[in-house]
Design a protein around this motif. Structure first.
Motif, PDB file in Angstrom:
ATOM      1  N   ASP A 259      32.276 -34.836   2.623  1.00 46.10           N
ATOM      2  CA  ASP A 259      32.367 -33.783   1.605  1.00 46.10           C
ATOM      3  C   ASP A 259      33.322 -32.679   2.046  1.00 46.10           C
ATOM      4  O   ASP A 259      34.045 -32.097   1.219  1.00 46.10           O
ATOM      5  CB  ASP A 259      30.981 -33.196   1.332  1.00 46.10           C
ATOM      6  N   ALA A 260      33.338 -32.376   3.349  1.00 44.79           N
ATOM      7  CA  ALA A 260      34.269 -31.375   3.854  1.00 44.79           C
ATOM      8  C   ALA A 260      35.704 -31.862   3.746  1.00 44.79           C
ATOM      9  O   ALA A 260      36.623 -31.102   3.396  1.00 44.79           O
ATOM     10  CB  ALA A 260      33.930 -31.038   5.305  1.00 44.79           C
TER      11      ALA A 260
ATOM     12  N   ALA B 278      36.748 -31.664   0.025  1.00 43.00           N
ATOM     13  CA  ALA B 278      37.056 -30.286  -0.364  1.00 43.00           C
ATOM     14  C   ALA B 278      38.381 -29.830   0.233  1.00 43.00           C
ATOM     15  O   ALA B 278      39.199 -29.191  -0.451  1.00 43.00           O
ATOM     16  CB  ALA B 278      35.927 -29.364   0.075  1.00 43.00           C
TER      17      ALA B 278
ATOM     18  N   LEU C 197      34.078 -30.531  -7.815  1.00 49.97           N
ATOM     19  CA  LEU C 197      33.892 -29.949  -6.481  1.00 49.97           C
ATOM     20  C   LEU C 197      32.585 -29.184  -6.363  1.00 49.97           C
ATOM     21  O   LEU C 197      31.987 -29.138  -5.285  1.00 49.97           O
ATOM     22  CB  LEU C 197      35.070 -29.031  -6.147  1.00 49.97           C
TER      23      LEU C 197
ATOM     24  N   LEU D 139      29.522 -30.949  -4.785  1.00 50.35           N
ATOM     25  CA  LEU D 139      29.492 -31.370  -3.395  1.00 50.35           C
ATOM     26  C   LEU D 139      28.380 -30.650  -2.640  1.00 50.35           C
ATOM     27  O   LEU D 139      27.717 -29.762  -3.164  1.00 50.35           O
ATOM     28  CB  LEU D 139      30.847 -31.104  -2.734  1.00 50.35           C
TER      29      LEU D 139
ATOM     30  N   ALA E 181      31.140 -28.677   2.133  1.00 50.65           N
ATOM     31  CA  ALA E 181      32.412 -28.310   1.509  1.00 50.65           C
ATOM     32  C   ALA E 181      32.645 -26.810   1.462  1.00 50.65           C
ATOM     33  O   ALA E 181      33.746 -26.376   1.105  1.00 50.65           O
ATOM     34  CB  ALA E 181      32.470 -28.880   0.086  1.00 50.65           C
TER      35      ALA E 181
END
Length: 476
Positions: free
Chosen positions: A373-374, A377, A395, A398, A402
């Protein structure tokens, strides 16, 4: 009992270091039972055990549920390998299943063991029980006195102690039972594992060279023809290809990625079946098998590279999503598996089952540690900084992983992207320290410092020129 108590106390609303805390006494149960049964600690048993523990670190780092789920499943698989041992394909395929086979027999095995040791043992366990009760009584009495004397100490105890209430009693009882049955299954398997290596499979009937090689040579020629076009495209022929097909970059990428992924998977099936019926009368047959299948593996690696290049084009056009990063990671692992198969063809296939299991567990661990997820993002924020295009609606679904990347967006996009995540973190504020991941704690600090004051302008800011409400949300 320690595993059952830890499960009842620490397993709650979230996943963090609590899973590792529960796994520690269960590991000791399996190790002590194996030692009592006369089993020795082998190097590969240690490798599987350390790998399972490393995978359980993922929930403590990442707030996203899907990498955590993959890590837990992989940790259970490695636990089965550690308990059963073995090096063959049956051991790698059925080892994790054998762990669940011991859930029912573990209770009967424990009951028989307790009955055998109960007679005449009161003189040993009564003093131990009395000592434990006295220690617990002293901790409760003096802990309550010190908590009443100092508010800071009371807060420390409150943060460390599990939150137990009558409303949670059914859940705690269920976790206690699951922890007890799980630890007994681990101990039972450690004491008497199923020997999957004893399973034997008759090899397929060897075919003649012409009958075996001709279909594979034809397949190699097809792969070579396809890859010649792909290499031209990879080395700068996109404009010509797209002008002839009338497709855009994104359409060209999306059109072929899934077909190439399936082609890679089917190639592995073809290699497995070809090895089963390969000619094996002498040195000439072995050279033929290595040449034909080695060529197929090399050509398949080009297909893998083409599929990843297509995904890269599609991500540049529309951004990175969970599905896209997942299938790209799977394609990379398939490429690694093909390299391992090629290595087995050169140096022998004795280590291939273990090598594939290690590579799969390693990819799951790496996938969780990078916190997808990071990465999603970060890629979308960089894409916004370059093209000023972003899909905030996606987004904001998430996880807390993120937040550091989304925090770099300008207002009101930043607040719009973080609003839902902030609400979820606020709802989960009552979670204990052992149920909170590192990403979740960091996200709370960021949101506490800057907040989401620009969320009032979200209605206009979330209108993305790329967003298509009729599009398939699961498209790559």
């Amino acid at each position: 009992m320690a595993t059952a108590l830890f499960a009842a106390l620490f397993i709650g609303a979230g996943a963090g270091v609590n899973l590792l805390l529960v796994a520690v006494p269960a590991t000791f149960a399996g190790a002590l039972a194996a030692r009592a049964a006369g089993r020795r600690l082998r190097p590969w048993t240690l490798v599987w055990a350390i790998g399972a523990a490393a995978l359980l670190v993922v929930p403590a780092l990442s707030d996203a549920g899907w990498p955590t789920f993959l890590a837990i499943v992989a940790a259970l698989g490695l636990t089965g390998f550690a308990l059963h041992g073995g090096r063959s394909w049956p051991s790698m395929l059925f080892g994790p299943i054998g762990l669940f086979d011991s859930v029912g027999t573990g209770m009967l095995w424990t009951w028989r063991g307790v009955r055998e040791r109960a007679s005449g043992s009161q003189g040993r366990w009564v003093p131990v029980l009395r000592t434990v009760l006295i220690a617990l009584g002293l901790l409760v009495v003096f802990g309550a006195l010190f908590a009443g004397a100092d508010a800071a100490f009371a807060d420390l105890l409150g943060s460390l102690m599990p939150d137990i209430s009558l409303e949670q009693a059914p859940w705690r009882v269920l976790c206690f039972i699951l922890g007890l049955f799980g630890a007994l299954a681990v101990a039972r398997t450690g004491a008497a594992p199923l020997r999957w290596d004893r399973m034997t499979f008759n090899p397929g009937r060897a075919r003649g060279r012409f009958e075996w090689a001709l279909p594979l040579i034809v397949l190699n020629l097809l792969f070579a023809a396809f890859n010649s076009i792909q290499l031209a495209v990879l080395f700068g022929g996109y404009d010509k290809v797209l002008s002839e097909t009338g497709l855009t970059y994104a359409e060209y990428a999306r059109q072929g990625f899934w077909q190439l992924l399936w082609a890679t998977l089917l190639t592995l099936v073809v290699i497995g079946l070809a090895l089963r019926w390969a000619p094996r009368d002498g040195v000439g047959d072995r050279r033929l098998v290595r040449a034909v299948l080695g060529t197929l593996c090399v050509l398949t690696l080009v297909v893998v590279a083409s599929a990843l290049r297509r995904m890269d084009l599609y991500v540049d056009a529309y951004g990175l999503t969970r599905l896209r990063i997942s299938v790209a990671a799977m394609e990379i692992w398939l490429g690694a598996a093909i390299l391992l198969i090629m290595a087995a063809g050169i140096w022998g296939a004795r280590m291939l089952p273990r090598a594939l299991a290690v590579s799969a567990a390693g990819f799951v661990l790496a996938f969780g540690v990078i916190r997808p997820d990071a990465v999603i993002a970060e890629q979308n924020v960089q894409r916004y900084e370059r093209l000023h295009k972003i899909d905030v609606r996606y987004l904001r679904g998430l996880s807390a992983d993120a937040v550091p990347a989304l925090d770099r967006l300008p207002e009101p996009l930043r607040s719009c992207a973080l609003r839902d995540i902030a609400e979820q973190l606020e709802d989960a504020r009552e979670k204990s320290w052992y149920e909170t991941s590192l990403s979740e704690a960091r996200a709370r600090d960021i949101l506490a410092e800057r907040g989401t004051s620009g969320a009032a302008s979200c209605r206009g800011a979330t209108r993305d020129e790329e967003y298509d409400p009729d599009a398939d949300p699961y498209a790559p």
